[in-house]
Design an enzyme around this catalytic site. Structure first.
Site, short mmCIF file in Angstrom:
data_model
loop_
_atom_site.label_atom_id
_atom_site.label_comp_id
_atom_site.label_asym_id
_atom_site.label_seq_id
_atom_site.Cartn_x
_atom_site.Cartn_y
_atom_site.Cartn_z
N ALA A 1 0.83 -1.21 0.00
CA ALA A 1 0.00 0.00 0.00
C ALA A 1 0.86 1.26 0.00
O ALA A 1 1.94 1.27 -0.59
CB ALA A 1 -0.98 -0.04 1.18
N SER A 2 0.42 2.28 0.69
CA SER A 2 1.07 3.59 0.58
C SER A 2 2.47 3.63 1.18
O SER A 2 3.18 4.62 1.03
CB SER A 2 0.21 4.63 1.26
OG SER A 2 -1.09 4.61 0.71
N THR A 3 2.86 2.57 1.89
CA THR A 3 4.16 2.62 2.56
C THR A 3 5.31 2.72 1.57
O THR A 3 6.41 3.12 1.93
CB THR A 3 4.39 1.37 3.43
OG1 THR A 3 4.34 0.21 2.60
CG2 THR A 3 3.36 1.27 4.53
#
Lengths: 624, 372
Positions: A331-333
């Protein structure tokens, strides 16, 4: 004597001399036979003496292997994580018992044993090597020992043995890192034989089956010793003739910190997920938790079939080491790394801005990729895109980069391959590419999929340990570390530091691009708009990080994601990758909570608690 | 063959019909037996006491028999043989089994082993039968004597007890040999016997006996089964070396690797613990007993006495040859104890009763008178 019936006169002289001659012949035969017998005995006792002496010794002298004590495992501060504790067990050598059923029946009566104990014994016996002792009862209490000791003579082939048994005092908190030892089975035996280790394990009953116990089996096991004993024909040991002591296994000091690990384990509460804490400077793993877990001590003394089945079939997969085997969409990591790639490829500049209306469309395709903020972030540059975790910015960027560039660059951070952590239980997860998709699904790659890759979704999965390594590489400006649980090996009086191999560093065309990513992650915490700002407000240390909220299911075009309305197992995974302090970071934390909701709301506050604990309770002067 | 002792006979020994040199040699053997049995039985006092009682009883039996006038012995030769045959028939019909063989006969208060009686009755009967006429015996008489001999031999072989039937057959054959049967006949019989071997192998031998022979030919072919005994026995003997491992120190026997160690394989225990030197000592005592027995036979005045004394002595020799040959791997394993040493009462009593007969012959009044 008078013989009236006899008529003829006997020539006694002739008879005596005939008899005499025959006696002399007999005498000669006696001498001859005695000579043959004696010369044969001379051959046995003088000529072949040495041969028979050897065979006589082979008969009476048995070499009995002695198992070495397994090396102990300590945490980084020297606190025991795996020890050997003595237990008294009742053991039977079936081959030395005349009437096994009768003996078992009498023991059952004497000790009031369940039928199950007897059934388990038969099961264990089937798996045990011949002439080995089979455990009937583990952990005898004093009363049982007393009862047996008095009547020992009635039970030949049955003995009370003091054995050292592996014990994990902190139980389930360390299971996935330490692993456990369990009985050597036939397959282990074959594997040992193939490696030429069969003799070394002659007296060993357990072997590392999982985790560090398995990975460092060779260091922990030690070298078998031998005792020469005189035995009689029944195999009873009469006396010890000589001893060659075993060499105990080496003690291991881990990078793990007992307090941090236990704190992290409690921190997850009843949630499923993983916490990984590594030192970005050398890759040392300070904590590695996977939940749900189980008690490794069950396996040491033989887990029951039911227990094992319940672990295997649990829908929460307790046997899985989520930190190294759990493939989660990152995801956004991974947005900071995508940003670095965009800068490197010249697709964006530090001050490039895009307009985010809350969604993204590929020209000519009627499909909207939504931003998590449905009304949009407005004008965003690359720093805003990291700080606010703007999806639209990355949809656009990813599409322009293309899957080949993204896949190639991200592989340099270690996505799609194992990290080299000292555990066998590690998954490579998936860094998708055209080739991968062709091989996996026999389908071409679609541009729409690249859009989702930009926010770490689609086919992309990563393990928490991979995320920790990628984050460490980013804040280290390209220097990659190989994560490692082992700190030091104790070899006699010396403590040898473990060394891990160097990983290929990531070289940028312009190293200042790292600063954009690092600044972005610092601002996630520092800026008011930052997704982790609330979580870290008032912290006594500086830190940086990136939140992530991974979709587990796709939401329909016109539907809203409303957490309360979705079954728990379809809720988003909350992620947070963070580091502290901002200058010369000492720790990288990767927090993954399954089906919990938003990363900023759920994972970041937990990461804050963990970092607080680290700086207040765990950190020592040496760590700074 | 006159030696000095004959002219200086102790009147007390003469009075009780004791042959001094033989008596001393037998006492030495009794001592060897006690010492070895004690070690072979794992220092078991109870077994040692039983053996001591048996040896005592056997010596009493010997002395009692020595007092019996030779005329009585001569007269009872054939009746004793007849009684033996009847008892053997009884064994075959109603015998008690032990270890797969019928050897014992239960006669209410006592159990007896008629084959032991035959060990004495056969040489007595054959000697009586041959001595009826002059030496050398004629062919018809030889043939008749041979048939007489085969009856008990086959009956005992049928029990089956190969060792004893072998001993009994040889005791009779020794009488015929000493009586002067012609060398030509001996050669012919030897050839005929070897021709008979295949018949014996194919039709007359039991499976376990065939097994024994095969194992004897190559003990290592079945080292855990039938060959085990002989291998362990050779290891015991060989590992004893020249000086032996010392009394009670034999690992093969003390740690029980050696089977039948206090009975048939007691020689191996002796050889392991006392070495080749002890073995030579044992042979000297045995050799002297045989020499003395043959001397008594030579000096006996009547053909019956000569033949009986010679046969008993040579049978004693066969005992030694078969037992030691068997435990040291030269002969197949047949159940023959080491005479005068092995644990067990029956053979001890039979043997010493035989020596009682020898003493009766040695101390016959007329013989003594002649020598004085």
């Amino acid at each position: 004597m008078l013989q009236p019936r006899r008529t003829h006169i006997r020539d006694t002289q002739a008879e005596a001399s005939l008899f005499g001659r025959r006696v002399w012949v007999a005498m000669a035969i006696v001498v001859l036979v005695f000579s043959i017998l004696l010369s044969n005995l001379y051959k046995l006792q003088v000529s072949q003496f040495e041969q028979f002496q050897t065979r006589s010794n082979d008969n009476r002298i048995k070499v009995v292997p002695i198992s070495p004590n397994r090396g102990l495992i300590y945490d980084r501060k020297g606190r025991l994580l795996a020890e050997n504790v003595p237990v008294m067990s009742l053991e039977i050598t079936p081959e030395r018992v005349v009437d096994l059923d009768n003996t078992l029946a009498r023991l059952q009566q004497l000790l009031q044993l369940d039928d199950k104990v007897i059934a388990d014994f038969h099961e264990a016996r089937r798996r045990e090597r011949r002439f080995n002792q089979v455990i009937l009862l583990d952990d005898l209490n004093d009363e049982q020992i007393a009862k047996l000791a008095v009547r020992q003579h009635e039970f030949p082939g049955v003995s009370i043995e003091a054995r050292l048994v592996r014990s994990y005092p902190h139980g389930e908190a360390f299971t996935h890192a330490l692993g456990y030892v369990a009985k050597i089975n036939r397959r282990d035996l074959n594997a040992l034989q193939e490696r030429g280790q069969g003799a070394n394990y002659a007296a060993t009953r357990t072997i590392g089956k999982l985790g560090l116990e398995r990975f460092y089996e060779d260091l922990l096991h030690g070298t078998v010793g031998y005792r020469q004993v005189e035995v009689d024909i029944h195999g009873r040991n009469l006396r010890t003739l000589s001893i060659e002591p075993p060499i105990p296994g080496q003690d291991l000091y881990l990078e793990l910190d007992l307090d941090l690990q236990k704190f992290a384990y409690e921190l997850l509460g009843d949630r499923r997920g993983s916490i990984v804490v590594i030192d970005p400077r050398d890759g040392g793993v300070l904590a590695m938790v996977s939940k749900p877990s189980y008690d490794p001590n069950w396996f040491v003394r033989g887990i029951s079939y039911q227990q094992y089945q319940s672990l295997l079939q649990s829908k929460h997969s307790p046997l899985l080491n989520r930190s190294t085997q759990g493939g989660y969409p990152p995801a956004s990591t991974i947005k900071p790394q995508i940003a670095v790639l965009g800068l490197e490829e010249g697709i964006i500049e530090e001050d490039t801005q895009i307009w985010d209306p809350g969604w993204f469309e590929i020209k000519g395709v009627d499909h909207r990729y939504r931003d998590w903020l449905s009304w949009g972030h407005g004008w965003v540059d690359v720093n805003d895109a990291i700080v606010e975790s703007c999806d639209t910015f990355y949809y656009d960027l990813a599409l322009k980069l293309g899957i080949d560039t993204i896949s190639g660059f991200m592989s340099q951070f270690g996505f799609g391959e194992t990290t080299g952590l000292d555990l066998f239980e590690e998954s490579a997860a998936v860094m998708p590419s055209r080739g991968w998709k062709r091989a996996r699904f026999n389908e071409p790659w679609y541009a729409g999929e690249t859009v989702s890759i930009g926010i770490g979704q689609s086919y992309w999965t990563a393990t928490p340990i991979q995320l920790a390594v990628a984050t460490a590489a980013t804040i280290n400006r390209g220097k990659r570390v190989v994560p490692r649980l082992l700190g030091e090996i104790v070899d006699g009086p010396i403590r040898l530091p473990a060394v891990s191999e160097e990983a290929e560093p990531i070289i940028l065309r312009d190293p200042s691009h790292w600063d954009v990513a690092i600044k972005g992650m610092n601002d996630v915490v520092d800026k008011v708009k930052g997704t982790a700002h609330n979580a870290f407000r008032g912290a006594s240390y500086s830190s940086g990080g990136k939140t992530g909220t991974a979709q587990v299911i796709s939401i329909g075009q016109d539907e809203e994601y409303v957490e309360e309305e979705i079954a728990e197992k379809f809720r988003d995974n909350a992620m947070y990758v963070g580091y502290a302090p901002q200058e010369n970071p000492e720790i990288v934390v990767v927090f993954t909570v399954e089906n919990a909701g938003g990363g900023g709301r759920i994972a970041a506050p937990k990461a804050r608690e963990l970092m607080d604990f680290y700086f207040e309770k765990v950190r020592t002067d040496a760590d700074q | 063959m006159r030696t000095s002792d004959e002219r200086q006979r102790n009147p007390w020994l003469q009075r009780f019909h004791i042959d001094g040199p033989l008596f001393v040699a037998l006492l030495i053997m009794a001592g060897i037996s006690m010492v070895t049995v004690y070690s072979a039985a794992g220092e078991n006092m109870a077994m040692l006491e039983r053996q001591a009682v048996r040896i005592g009883l056997a010596f009493v039996a010997m002395l009692v028999v020595a007092q019996v006038p030779l005329a009585v012995i001569h007269r009872w030769s054939l009746p004793l043989f007849a009684v033996g045959i009847v008892l053997l028939l009884g064994v075959l019909l109603f015998g008690e089994s032990s270890k797969g063989a019928q050897r014992w006969l239960d006669l209410g208060p006592v159990t007896i082993q008629p084959s032991e009686l035959m060990k004495l009755a056969v040489p007595m009967a054959i000697a009586w039968f041959i001595a009826e006429h002059g030496l050398p015996p004629r062919l018809t008489r030889l043939a008749a004597a041979f048939l007489l001999l085969m009856i008990p031999t086959l009956m005992i072989a049928k029990q089956p007890d190969l060792g004893t039937s072998l001993l009994i057959a040889s005791s009779g054959i020794f009488v015929l040999f000493l009586a002067g049967m012609s060398w030509r006949l001996i050669t012919f019989l030897a050839v005929a016997a070897s021709a008979f071997l295949p018949v014996l192998w194919l039709f007359l031998m039991h499976d376990y006996q065939r097994q024994r022979v095969l194992t004897f030919l190559d003990p290592e072919r079945d080292p855990l089964g039938a060959g085990y005994q002989i291998i362990q026995s050779k290891i015991a003997i060989g590992s004893g070396g020249i000086e032996g491992k010392g009394w009670l120190q034999g690992t093969q026997s003390q740690l029980e690797f050696l089977p039948e160690r206090h009975t048939d394989f007691i020689f191996s225990v002796f050889a392991e613990e006392f070495g080749l030197l002890g073995v030579i000592g044992l042979f000297l005592v045995y050799g002297y007993i045989i020499f003395r027995g043959l001397q008594i036979a030579l000096r006996a005045q009547q053909v019956y006495q000569k033949l009986l004394a010679g046969s008993l002595t040579l049978t004693f020799f066969v005992y030694i040859m078969v037992n030691i040959g068997m435990v040291s791997g030269l002969l197949p394993v047949v159940g023959v104890p080491l005479p005068l040493v092995s644990y067990g009462g029956t053979s001890m009593v039979t043997l010493l009763t035989g020596f009682g007969l020898l003493m009766a012959i040695a101390t016959d009044r007329r013989l003594v008178m002649r020598n004085i």
